[in-house]
Design a protein around this motif. Structure first.
Motif, PDB file in Angstrom:
ATOM      1  N   ALA A  58     -18.266 -36.614   7.925  1.00 43.53           N
ATOM      2  CA  ALA A  58     -17.364 -37.449   6.763  1.00 43.53           C
ATOM      3  C   ALA A  58     -16.124 -37.189   7.315  1.00 43.53           C
ATOM      4  O   ALA A  58     -15.085 -37.353   6.874  1.00 43.53           O
ATOM      5  CB  ALA A  58     -17.302 -37.189   4.842  1.00 43.53           C
ATOM      6  N   LYS A  61     -13.796 -36.486  13.541  1.00 39.02           N
ATOM      7  CA  LYS A  61     -13.330 -37.445  13.518  1.00 39.02           C
ATOM      8  C   LYS A  61     -13.819 -39.221  14.692  1.00 39.02           C
ATOM      9  O   LYS A  61     -15.106 -38.820  14.254  1.00 39.02           O
ATOM     10  CB  LYS A  61     -12.562 -36.708  15.149  1.00 39.02           C
ATOM     11  CG  LYS A  61     -11.113 -36.588  15.341  1.00 39.02           C
ATOM     12  CD  LYS A  61     -10.871 -35.705  16.450  1.00 39.02           C
ATOM     13  CE  LYS A  61      -9.207 -34.743  15.844  1.00 39.02           C
ATOM     14  NZ  LYS A  61      -8.746 -34.579  17.366  1.00 39.02           N
ATOM     15  N   THR A  62     -12.781 -39.961  14.050  1.00 40.54           N
ATOM     16  CA  THR A  62     -14.182 -41.575  14.152  1.00 40.54           C
ATOM     17  C   THR A  62     -14.385 -41.362  15.461  1.00 40.54           C
ATOM     18  O   THR A  62     -15.886 -41.966  15.207  1.00 40.54           O
ATOM     19  CB  THR A  62     -13.191 -42.766  13.962  1.00 40.54           C
ATOM     20  OG1 THR A  62     -12.666 -42.775  12.849  1.00 40.54           O
ATOM     21  CG2 THR A  62     -13.616 -43.538  13.856  1.00 40.54           C
ATOM     22  N   GLU A  63     -14.101 -41.031  16.262  1.00 41.59           N
ATOM     23  CA  GLU A  63     -14.763 -41.089  17.816  1.00 41.59           C
ATOM     24  C   GLU A  63     -15.880 -39.902  17.835  1.00 41.59           C
ATOM     25  O   GLU A  63     -17.400 -40.357  18.320  1.00 41.59           O
ATOM     26  CB  GLU A  63     -13.905 -40.737  19.043  1.00 41.59           C
ATOM     27  CG  GLU A  63     -12.758 -42.088  19.443  1.00 41.59           C
ATOM     28  CD  GLU A  63     -14.128 -42.973  19.004  1.00 41.59           C
ATOM     29  OE1 GLU A  63     -14.701 -43.135  20.025  1.00 41.59           O
ATOM     30  OE2 GLU A  63     -13.361 -44.128  19.034  1.00 41.59           O
ATOM     31  N   THR A  64     -16.457 -39.301  17.031  1.00 44.85           N
ATOM     32  CA  THR A  64     -16.913 -37.962  17.039  1.00 44.85           C
ATOM     33  C   THR A  64     -18.619 -38.146  16.296  1.00 44.85           C
ATOM     34  O   THR A  64     -19.631 -38.462  16.433  1.00 44.85           O
ATOM     35  CB  THR A  64     -16.639 -36.399  15.988  1.00 44.85           C
ATOM     36  OG1 THR A  64     -15.577 -35.621  16.807  1.00 44.85           O
ATOM     37  CG2 THR A  64     -17.803 -35.355  15.914  1.00 44.85           C
ATOM     38  N   ILE A  65     -17.847 -39.037  15.045  1.00 47.59           N
ATOM     39  CA  ILE A  65     -18.842 -39.223  13.872  1.00 47.59           C
ATOM     40  C   ILE A  65     -19.331 -40.312  14.669  1.00 47.59           C
ATOM     41  O   ILE A  65     -20.249 -40.876  14.568  1.00 47.59           O
ATOM     42  CB  ILE A  65     -18.335 -40.718  12.767  1.00 47.59           C
ATOM     43  CG1 ILE A  65     -17.346 -39.263  12.149  1.00 47.59           C
ATOM     44  CG2 ILE A  65     -19.593 -41.087  11.961  1.00 47.59           C
ATOM     45  CD1 ILE A  65     -17.205 -40.011  10.680  1.00 47.59           C
ATOM     46  N   ARG A  66     -19.100 -41.836  15.564  1.00 51.95           N
ATOM     47  CA  ARG A  66     -19.438 -42.568  16.571  1.00 51.95           C
ATOM     48  C   ARG A  66     -20.476 -42.838  17.185  1.00 51.95           C
ATOM     49  O   ARG A  66     -21.691 -43.373  17.680  1.00 51.95           O
ATOM     50  CB  ARG A  66     -17.962 -43.454  16.938  1.00 51.95           C
ATOM     51  CG  ARG A  66     -18.771 -44.633  16.880  1.00 51.95           C
ATOM     52  CD  ARG A  66     -17.560 -45.649  18.488  1.00 51.95           C
ATOM     53  NE  ARG A  66     -16.587 -45.365  17.248  1.00 51.95           N
ATOM     54  CZ  ARG A  66     -16.284 -47.001  16.913  1.00 51.95           C
ATOM     55  NH1 ARG A  66     -16.672 -47.877  16.954  1.00 51.95           N
ATOM     56  NH2 ARG A  66     -14.843 -46.660  15.974  1.00 51.95           N
ATOM     57  N   LYS A  92     -10.866 -53.026   3.901  1.00 57.79           N
ATOM     58  CA  LYS A  92     -10.954 -53.109   5.047  1.00 57.79           C
ATOM     59  C   LYS A  92     -11.830 -54.008   6.160  1.00 57.79           C
ATOM     60  O   LYS A  92     -12.775 -54.798   5.198  1.00 57.79           O
ATOM     61  CB  LYS A  92     -12.005 -51.334   5.052  1.00 57.79           C
ATOM     62  CG  LYS A  92     -11.151 -50.353   5.135  1.00 57.79           C
ATOM     63  CD  LYS A  92     -12.386 -48.948   4.720  1.00 57.79           C
ATOM     64  CE  LYS A  92     -11.839 -48.027   5.200  1.00 57.79           C
ATOM     65  NZ  LYS A  92     -12.127 -46.366   5.420  1.00 57.79           N
ATOM     66  N   ASP A  96     -13.827 -52.035  10.505  1.00 57.10           N
ATOM     67  CA  ASP A  96     -13.482 -50.897  10.529  1.00 57.10           C
ATOM     68  C   ASP A  96     -14.298 -50.454  10.223  1.00 57.10           C
ATOM     69  O   ASP A  96     -13.891 -49.182   9.537  1.00 57.10           O
ATOM     70  CB  ASP A  96     -11.830 -50.433  10.158  1.00 57.10           C
ATOM     71  CG  ASP A  96     -10.938 -51.272  11.052  1.00 57.10           C
ATOM     72  OD1 ASP A  96     -11.124 -50.954  12.683  1.00 57.10           O
ATOM     73  OD2 ASP A  96      -9.873 -52.323  10.739  1.00 57.10           O
ATOM     74  N   GLN A  97     -15.731 -51.062   9.129  1.00 56.33           N
ATOM     75  CA  GLN A  97     -16.878 -49.612   8.519  1.00 56.33           C
ATOM     76  C   GLN A  97     -18.102 -49.694   9.266  1.00 56.33           C
ATOM     77  O   GLN A  97     -18.149 -50.584  10.137  1.00 56.33           O
ATOM     78  CB  GLN A  97     -16.569 -50.843   7.274  1.00 56.33           C
ATOM     79  CG  GLN A  97     -15.206 -51.652   6.800  1.00 56.33           C
ATOM     80  CD  GLN A  97     -15.919 -52.096   5.732  1.00 56.33           C
ATOM     81  OE1 GLN A  97     -16.778 -52.255   4.856  1.00 56.33           O
ATOM     82  NE2 GLN A  97     -15.655 -53.479   4.914  1.00 56.33           N
ATOM     83  N   TRP A  98     -18.381 -49.018   8.795  1.00 56.59           N
ATOM     84  CA  TRP A  98     -19.911 -48.528   9.801  1.00 56.59           C
ATOM     85  C   TRP A  98     -21.327 -49.317   9.823  1.00 56.59           C
ATOM     86  O   TRP A  98     -21.635 -49.459  10.474  1.00 56.59           O
ATOM     87  CB  TRP A  98     -19.851 -46.678   8.888  1.00 56.59           C
ATOM     88  CG  TRP A  98     -18.747 -45.654   9.246  1.00 56.59           C
ATOM     89  CD1 TRP A  98     -17.887 -45.257   8.638  1.00 56.59           C
ATOM     90  CD2 TRP A  98     -18.361 -45.504  10.741  1.00 56.59           C
ATOM     91  NE1 TRP A  98     -17.109 -44.515   9.523  1.00 56.59           N
ATOM     92  CE2 TRP A  98     -17.973 -43.804  10.531  1.00 56.59           C
ATOM     93  CE3 TRP A  98     -18.879 -45.847  11.794  1.00 56.59           C
ATOM     94  CZ2 TRP A  98     -16.229 -43.830  12.138  1.00 56.59           C
ATOM     95  CZ3 TRP A  98     -18.808 -45.665  13.236  1.00 56.59           C
ATOM     96  CH2 TRP A  98     -17.864 -43.892  12.950  1.00 56.59           C
ATOM     97  N   TRP A 101     -20.882 -51.596  12.281  1.00 56.55           N
ATOM     98  CA  TRP A 101     -20.829 -51.019  13.217  1.00 56.55           C
ATOM     99  C   TRP A 101     -22.231 -50.165  13.594  1.00 56.55           C
ATOM    100  O   TRP A 101     -22.977 -51.067  15.375  1.00 56.55           O
ATOM    101  CB  TRP A 101     -19.634 -49.940  13.405  1.00 56.55           C
ATOM    102  CG  TRP A 101     -20.105 -48.922  15.019  1.00 56.55           C
ATOM    103  CD1 TRP A 101     -19.276 -49.948  16.085  1.00 56.55           C
ATOM    104  CD2 TRP A 101     -21.020 -48.046  15.813  1.00 56.55           C
ATOM    105  NE1 TRP A 101     -19.752 -49.035  16.793  1.00 56.55           N
ATOM    106  CE2 TRP A 101     -20.135 -48.113  16.824  1.00 56.55           C
ATOM    107  CE3 TRP A 101     -21.858 -47.511  15.035  1.00 56.55           C
ATOM    108  CZ2 TRP A 101     -20.931 -47.100  17.597  1.00 56.55           C
ATOM    109  CZ3 TRP A 101     -22.094 -46.535  15.497  1.00 56.55           C
ATOM    110  CH2 TRP A 101     -21.800 -46.500  17.039  1.00 56.55           C
TER     111      TRP A 101
END
Length: 212
Positions: A58, A61-66, A92, A96-98, A101
């Protein structure tokens, strides 16, 4: 032969049935993941590829999580989606939700340099709500699947050519995404995982939508 399993879920959803010994502090969807993880470990058949409870992403950063999630899904063959009452963030967009994706990425045939990863089998496990009911997933007459994310809706009732199934008792699944409730799944995880894999092996019989 065992399979590598990734689990997609809404970590903080506490609208699920309380479980001992978690009941005193409240139960979230993550507690159900812990049970599955321990069950897979004790059975010694399948390998858990999701994050451990002490590995929260959590704060990244978003790109790291992705990137981290993509690596785990790439190295798996089955994605279990834990369906819970408040898994959707109404505030949302789904893009934009995990969970959407993770499902969409799981449905893709993926390539990385010399490595390839085929489309994952998808198993939807419906968690009980606080009263122990599964009825919250029922939707209106005109769209019986409206509770779910759009990427899930598009992959339900999408069988176009029936075939002989050996893992399910009655008939082949009408949907690429196999569904069961928590009680049924946890009593026989291997059976449900193997049934989902059988469906993946017959993926040409389904109209699969791999993008939200």
């Amino acid at each position: 032969m065992g399979n590598k399993v990734f689990i997609s879920y809404k970590y903080s959803d506490n609208s699920v049935l309380n479980l001992k010994p978690y009941g005193i502090f409240g139960t979230t969807a993550r507690d159900y993941v812990d049970i599955i993880q321990n069950k897979l470990k004790s059975d010694g058949i399948h390998i858990y590829k999701g994050e451990n409870n002490n590995e929260s992403l959590a704060d990244f950063k978003t790109e790291t999580i992705r990137s981290e999630l993509a690596d785990r899904i790439f190295d798996s063959s089955v994605t279990i989606v834990l369906v819970s009452p408040n898994m959707k963030d109404i505030g949302k967009a789904e893009k934009d939700q995990w969970i959407p994706w993770e499902i969409a990425y799981s449905l893709r045939n993926k390539s990385r340099s010399d490595n390839k990863s085929k489309r994952n089998a998808i198993l939807l496990v419906i968690l009980p709500d606080k009263s122990g009911s599964y009825n919250y997933v029922k939707s209106d007459y005109f769209n019986p699947h409206s509770f779910y994310f759009d990427i899930i809706q598009k992959n339900l009732d999408n069988l176009h050519t029936p075939y002989t199934a050996y893992k399910l008792k009655n008939f082949c699944s009408k949907s690429y995404m196999l569904r069961c409730n928590w009680n049924k799944f946890i009593s026989n995880p291997n059976g449900w995982i193997e049934a989902a894999i059988e469906i993946r092996n017959k993926q040409d019989k389904y109209n699969i939508v791999a993008r939200p």
